[in-house]
Enzyme design. Structure first.
Site, PDB file in Angstrom:
ATOM      1  N   ASP A 121      -8.371   4.733   1.464  1.00 43.44           N
ATOM      2  CA  ASP A 121      -7.467   5.770   1.970  1.00 43.44           C
ATOM      3  C   ASP A 121      -7.206   6.878   0.956  1.00 43.44           C
ATOM      4  O   ASP A 121      -7.524   6.743  -0.228  1.00 43.44           O
ATOM      5  CB  ASP A 121      -6.142   5.135   2.425  1.00 43.44           C
ATOM      6  CG  ASP A 121      -5.700   3.977   1.519  1.00 43.44           C
ATOM      7  OD1 ASP A 121      -6.094   3.976   0.340  1.00 43.44           O
ATOM      8  OD2 ASP A 121      -4.994   3.091   1.992  1.00 43.44           O
ATOM      9  N   HIS A 158       1.413  -3.544   6.035  1.00 39.15           N
ATOM     10  CA  HIS A 158       0.264  -2.656   6.287  1.00 39.15           C
ATOM     11  C   HIS A 158      -0.967  -3.080   5.491  1.00 39.15           C
ATOM     12  O   HIS A 158      -0.874  -3.718   4.448  1.00 39.15           O
ATOM     13  CB  HIS A 158       0.623  -1.180   6.071  1.00 39.15           C
ATOM     14  CG  HIS A 158       0.837  -0.757   4.653  1.00 39.15           C
ATOM     15  ND1 HIS A 158       1.864   0.078   4.270  1.00 39.15           N
ATOM     16  CD2 HIS A 158       0.149  -1.008   3.513  1.00 39.15           C
ATOM     17  CE1 HIS A 158       1.791   0.305   2.979  1.00 39.15           C
ATOM     18  NE2 HIS A 158       0.756  -0.342   2.489  1.00 39.15           N
ATOM     19  N   GLU A 193      -0.264   1.274   9.341  1.00 34.57           N
ATOM     20  CA  GLU A 193       1.132   0.853   9.405  1.00 34.57           C
ATOM     21  C   GLU A 193       1.371   0.011  10.661  1.00 34.57           C
ATOM     22  O   GLU A 193       0.540   0.001  11.582  1.00 34.57           O
ATOM     23  CB  GLU A 193       2.028   2.101   9.421  1.00 34.57           C
ATOM     24  CG  GLU A 193       1.961   2.942   8.153  1.00 34.57           C
ATOM     25  CD  GLU A 193       2.710   2.329   6.966  1.00 34.57           C
ATOM     26  OE1 GLU A 193       2.858   1.097   6.904  1.00 34.57           O
ATOM     27  OE2 GLU A 193       3.148   3.101   6.092  1.00 34.57           O
ATOM     28  N   ASP A 241       5.635  -3.807   4.276  1.00 33.00           N
ATOM     29  CA  ASP A 241       5.821  -3.827   5.736  1.00 33.00           C
ATOM     30  C   ASP A 241       4.612  -4.422   6.463  1.00 33.00           C
ATOM     31  O   ASP A 241       4.503  -4.321   7.677  1.00 33.00           O
ATOM     32  CB  ASP A 241       6.109  -2.406   6.256  1.00 33.00           C
ATOM     33  CG  ASP A 241       4.941  -1.437   6.042  1.00 33.00           C
ATOM     34  OD1 ASP A 241       3.906  -1.847   5.464  1.00 33.00           O
ATOM     35  OD2 ASP A 241       5.050  -0.265   6.454  1.00 33.00           O
TER      36      ASP A 241
HETATM   37  C1  F6R Z   1      -4.059   1.256  -1.169  1.00 35.03           C
HETATM   38  C2  F6R Z   1      -3.692   0.739   0.135  1.00 35.03           C
HETATM   39  C3  F6R Z   1      -2.387   0.076   0.397  1.00 35.03           C
HETATM   40  C4  F6R Z   1      -1.876  -0.764  -0.783  1.00 35.03           C
HETATM   41  C5  F6R Z   1      -0.500  -1.347  -0.446  1.00 35.03           C
HETATM   42  C6  F6R Z   1       0.066  -2.137  -1.603  1.00 35.03           C
HETATM   43  O1  F6R Z   1      -5.343   1.831  -1.161  1.00 35.03           O
HETATM   44  O2  F6R Z   1      -4.455   0.870   1.029  1.00 35.03           O
HETATM   45  O3  F6R Z   1      -2.513  -0.760   1.518  1.00 35.03           O
HETATM   46  O4  F6R Z   1      -2.782  -1.778  -1.053  1.00 35.03           O
HETATM   47  O5  F6R Z   1       0.374  -0.311  -0.125  1.00 35.03           O
HETATM   48  O6  F6R Z   1       0.351  -1.285  -2.664  1.00 35.03           O
HETATM   49  P1  F6R Z   1       0.727  -1.873  -4.084  1.00 35.03           P
HETATM   50  O7  F6R Z   1      -0.478  -2.563  -4.589  1.00 35.03           O
HETATM   51  O8  F6R Z   1       1.072  -0.666  -4.905  1.00 35.03           O
HETATM   52  O9  F6R Z   1       1.876  -2.788  -3.870  1.00 35.03           O
END
Ligand code: F6R
Length: 260
Positions: A67, A138, A143, A136
């Site tokens: 992403d 995701h 989301e 959450d």
């Molecule tokens: C990042 C992504 C997100 C993160 C998630 C956890 O490329 O796609 O799904 O993996 O938000 O983020 P952290 O690792 O910062 O807790």
């Protein structure tokens, strides 16, 4: 799903890096799916170390990131382009023509997303996809309420995700609202998925994703339908799993031929 619970993040990162390295050694032209955020940082550090100490060869590897924020310059320090450059790309021997991230500055987002999907397909599909999980639930930036069959497209971040990522931008109001993310269907096409999660803050999302129903309200739960999904977590992230002892026993008693 294989649930692997390690005592700490260091042991988990070492194992994730070993698994990625094994894929590259077996298939030097492997296609890696990469995540950003706090979770995979140490795994990337271990890969850099494997490059340095064992000469792990990335020269034929292709990478696709999950992403990127819409409207953010790739040079912005909180962009995922900049993140990947800083933690991994500039530190290993990649062929720089083969690292792909969604173009957050695209003026034709649907076309950019279609082309991203085409490119993944043309590369032969993703061999191993690294994933984190949002508090959450995701996956990528899919989301809650994302279609379980979705492909790469624009999504709108929840307030919770923007709050979780505020530190990178110096305030929640500065976090972009829109992102381009691989879809859940795109992620599910990867041959192997490794979902990593560390810390108490992730425990509820992990328990819902692993032991709850498969539902678009917890996008990571779709991995229950993946034929080769590994959930690699630390003790804290495992603290709400009802069957944690079972997962530990299974891992400790794997037949020798199945060991990583
Ligand atoms: C990042 C992504 C997100 C993160 C998630 C956890 O490329 O796609 O799904 O993996 O938000 O983020 P952290 O690792 O910062 O807790």
């Amino acid at each position: 799903m294989e649930v692997i619970i390690k005592p700490d993040t260091h042991a988990a990162a070492r194992l994730a890096a070993r698994k990625i390295a094994a894929v590259i050694r077996e298939k030097p032209g492997a296609v890696l799916g990469l995540a950003t955020g706090r979770t995979p940082v140490e795994t990337y550090e271990r890969l850099v170390e494997l490059r340095r100490t064992e000469g792990l060869d990335f020269s034929r590897v292709t990478t696709f990131n999950l992403d990127e924020y819409v409207g953010l310059d790739p040079k912005h320090p909180a962009s995922y382009h900049a993140y990947m450059e800083g933690v991994l790309f500039s530190k290993i021997n990649l062929d720089r023509g083969r690292n792909y991230l969604p173009d957050g500055l695209s003026t034709d987002v649907p076309k950019t997303c279609r082309e991203y999907e085409d490119r993944i397909r043309a590369a032969g599909g993703i061999d191993i996809q690294i994933l984190g999980i949002g508090s959450d639930g995701h996956l990528g930036f899919n989301e809650p309420s994302s279609s379980l069959a979705s492909r790469t497209r624009i999504k709108t971040l929840t307030d919770r995700t923007r709050k979780d990522n505020a530190a990178f931008f110096g305030g929640e109001d500065k976090v972009p609202r829109h992102v381009i993310t691989m879809g859940l269907g795109t992620i599910m096409d990867a041959r192997v998925c490794i979902l990593m999660a560390f810390g108490r803050k992730k425990a509820t999302a992990v328990a819902q994703a692993v032991e709850g129903p498969v539902t678009a309200m917890v996008p990571a739960s779709i991995l229950q339908m993946h034929p080769a999904a590994i959930v690699l977590i630390d003790d804290e992230a495992a603290s709400e799993l009802k069957r944690a002892d079972y997962y530990r026993w299974v891992y400790d008693h794997k037949p020798a031929w199945q060991k990583d």
